[in-house]
Scaffold this motif. Structure first.
Motif, short mmCIF file in Angstrom:
data_model
loop_
_atom_site.label_atom_id
_atom_site.label_comp_id
_atom_site.label_asym_id
_atom_site.label_seq_id
_atom_site.Cartn_x
_atom_site.Cartn_y
_atom_site.Cartn_z
N GLY A 46 0.78 -1.23 0.00
CA GLY A 46 0.00 0.00 0.00
C GLY A 46 0.81 1.27 0.00
O GLY A 46 0.25 2.37 -0.04
N GLY A 47 2.12 1.17 0.02
CA GLY A 47 2.97 2.35 0.12
C GLY A 47 2.88 3.28 -1.08
O GLY A 47 2.72 4.50 -0.91
N MET A 48 2.98 2.73 -2.27
CA MET A 48 2.90 3.56 -3.47
C MET A 48 1.50 4.15 -3.60
O MET A 48 1.35 5.32 -3.97
N ALA A 49 0.48 3.39 -3.26
CA ALA A 49 -0.89 3.90 -3.33
C ALA A 49 -1.07 5.06 -2.35
O ALA A 49 -1.73 6.05 -2.67
N LEU A 50 -0.50 4.94 -1.15
CA LEU A 50 -0.60 6.02 -0.17
C LEU A 50 0.09 7.28 -0.70
O LEU A 50 -0.47 8.37 -0.59
N ARG A 51 1.28 7.13 -1.29
CA ARG A 51 1.99 8.30 -1.82
C ARG A 51 1.15 9.01 -2.87
O ARG A 51 1.10 10.23 -2.91
N ARG A 52 0.50 8.23 -3.73
CA ARG A 52 -0.29 8.83 -4.80
C ARG A 52 -1.61 9.42 -4.29
O ARG A 52 -2.01 10.50 -4.70
N ALA A 53 -2.29 8.70 -3.40
CA ALA A 53 -3.62 9.11 -2.96
C ALA A 53 -3.60 10.17 -1.86
O ALA A 53 -4.47 11.04 -1.81
N ASP A 54 -2.59 10.10 -0.98
CA ASP A 54 -2.55 11.00 0.17
C ASP A 54 -1.11 11.36 0.51
O ASP A 54 -0.54 10.83 1.46
N PRO A 55 -0.51 12.25 -0.30
CA PRO A 55 0.90 12.57 -0.06
C PRO A 55 1.18 13.15 1.33
O PRO A 55 2.26 12.97 1.87
N LEU A 56 0.20 13.82 1.93
CA LEU A 56 0.40 14.35 3.28
C LEU A 56 0.54 13.21 4.29
O LEU A 56 1.44 13.23 5.14
N ALA A 57 -0.31 12.20 4.17
CA ALA A 57 -0.19 11.03 5.06
C ALA A 57 1.12 10.29 4.80
O ALA A 57 1.75 9.78 5.73
N PHE A 58 1.54 10.25 3.54
CA PHE A 58 2.82 9.62 3.21
C PHE A 58 3.97 10.39 3.88
O PHE A 58 4.88 9.79 4.44
N VAL A 81 25.58 7.11 8.64
CA VAL A 81 25.28 7.76 7.37
C VAL A 81 23.82 7.46 7.04
O VAL A 81 23.45 6.31 6.83
N PHE A 82 23.01 8.52 7.03
CA PHE A 82 21.58 8.40 6.74
C PHE A 82 21.32 8.72 5.27
O PHE A 82 21.87 9.68 4.74
N ASP A 83 20.45 7.94 4.64
CA ASP A 83 19.97 8.25 3.29
C ASP A 83 18.71 9.09 3.47
O ASP A 83 17.64 8.57 3.72
N ARG A 84 18.88 10.39 3.44
CA ARG A 84 17.86 11.42 3.65
C ARG A 84 17.58 11.61 5.15
O ARG A 84 17.99 10.81 5.97
N GLY A 85 16.90 12.73 5.47
CA GLY A 85 16.60 13.07 6.85
C GLY A 85 15.34 13.90 6.94
O GLY A 85 14.62 14.10 5.95
N PHE A 86 15.06 14.39 8.13
CA PHE A 86 13.81 15.11 8.41
C PHE A 86 13.52 16.24 7.42
O PHE A 86 12.41 16.31 6.88
N PRO A 87 14.46 17.15 7.13
CA PRO A 87 14.14 18.23 6.19
C PRO A 87 13.79 17.75 4.77
O PRO A 87 13.11 18.47 4.03
N ASP A 88 14.22 16.55 4.40
CA ASP A 88 13.82 16.02 3.09
C ASP A 88 12.31 15.88 2.99
O ASP A 88 11.73 16.06 1.92
N VAL A 89 11.66 15.57 4.11
CA VAL A 89 10.20 15.46 4.12
C VAL A 89 9.58 16.83 3.84
O VAL A 89 8.60 16.94 3.10
N VAL A 90 10.16 17.87 4.41
CA VAL A 90 9.67 19.23 4.14
C VAL A 90 9.84 19.56 2.66
O VAL A 90 8.94 20.14 2.03
N GLY A 91 10.96 19.18 2.08
CA GLY A 91 11.17 19.39 0.65
C GLY A 91 10.12 18.67 -0.18
O GLY A 91 9.60 19.22 -1.16
N PHE A 92 9.80 17.44 0.20
CA PHE A 92 8.75 16.68 -0.48
C PHE A 92 7.42 17.42 -0.40
O PHE A 92 6.71 17.53 -1.40
N LEU A 93 7.09 17.91 0.79
CA LEU A 93 5.84 18.66 0.96
C LEU A 93 5.85 19.94 0.14
O LEU A 93 4.86 20.27 -0.52
N ASP A 94 6.96 20.67 0.17
CA ASP A 94 7.07 21.92 -0.57
C ASP A 94 6.88 21.70 -2.07
O ASP A 94 6.12 22.41 -2.72
N VAL A 95 7.59 20.71 -2.62
CA VAL A 95 7.50 20.46 -4.05
C VAL A 95 6.11 19.93 -4.44
O VAL A 95 5.68 20.10 -5.58
#
Length: 182
Positions: A46-58, A81-95
């Motif tokens: 259900g992950g890809m479906a969640l991203r498409r249907a409800d990006p905020l919940a994703f 070494v982290f592959d992405r971090g908290f601010p990446d989520v903000v970037g996702f929301l912004d874009v």
């Protein structure tokens, strides 16, 4: 690798710019790593479906997963070494043109990374789409700009990774993690 004053290093930047390849190479040398939580979520039922249907919940699921990874590595014996971090989520929301929920804002302000933030710039020569990387080239560039701006917004310095083979990138990262001046 020798001891370091850093607890974290974060790979950020464009989709398809070699972050996961670099993370895998870092892990192969014995560095402690944390995978890209968005990929883990997208591959779950259900992950890809969640991203498409409800990006905020994703985005909220991503921030929770980042928090779990951050906590999981709280007592790591060396830098992680982290592959992405908290601010990446903000970037996702912004874009995506979405508001930043208070929980996401709070995580970005209170759960801080103490090490270099390493940006993998958009790199056309290696970019390919796949089942989870659904952005076209222009969207990948826009994502890179949004996540980089988000890291800067939260007071981090962002260091560009060189556009070189993974072994050279790994040497660059290792020098930064071990450097007392980084």
């Amino acid at each position: 690798m020798s001891a370091s004053r850093f607890r974290h290093a974060v790979l950020t930047g464009a989709p398809g710019a070699g972050k996961t390849t670099l993370l895998n190479a870092a892990e192969a040398t014995g560095l402690i790593t944390s995978p890209e939580v968005a990929r883990v979520l997208l591959r779950s039922p259900g992950g890809m479906a969640l991203r498409r249907a409800d990006p905020l919940a994703f985005a909220e699921a991503m921030i929770e997963a980042h928090a779990r990874e951050y906590e999981r590595h709280a007592n790591a014996p060396g830098p992680v070494v982290f592959d992405r971090g908290f601010p990446d989520v903000v970037g996702f929301l912004d874009v995506s043109g979405l508001p930043v929920p208070k929980a996401v804002e709070r995580a970005c302000r209170t759960l801080r990374y103490s090490g270099p933030i390493l940006r993998a710039p958009a790199w056309a020569e290696i970019y390919v789409q796949d089942a989870e990387r659904i952005q076209d080239w222009d969207q990948a560039v826009a994502s890179d700009e949004a996540v980089t701006a988000a890291w800067l917004r939260y007071g981090y310095d962002v260091i560009d990774l060189p556009l070189v083979p993974v072994a050279k990138r790994l040497e660059f990262v290792a020098r930064l993690i071990q450097s007392p001046a980084a």
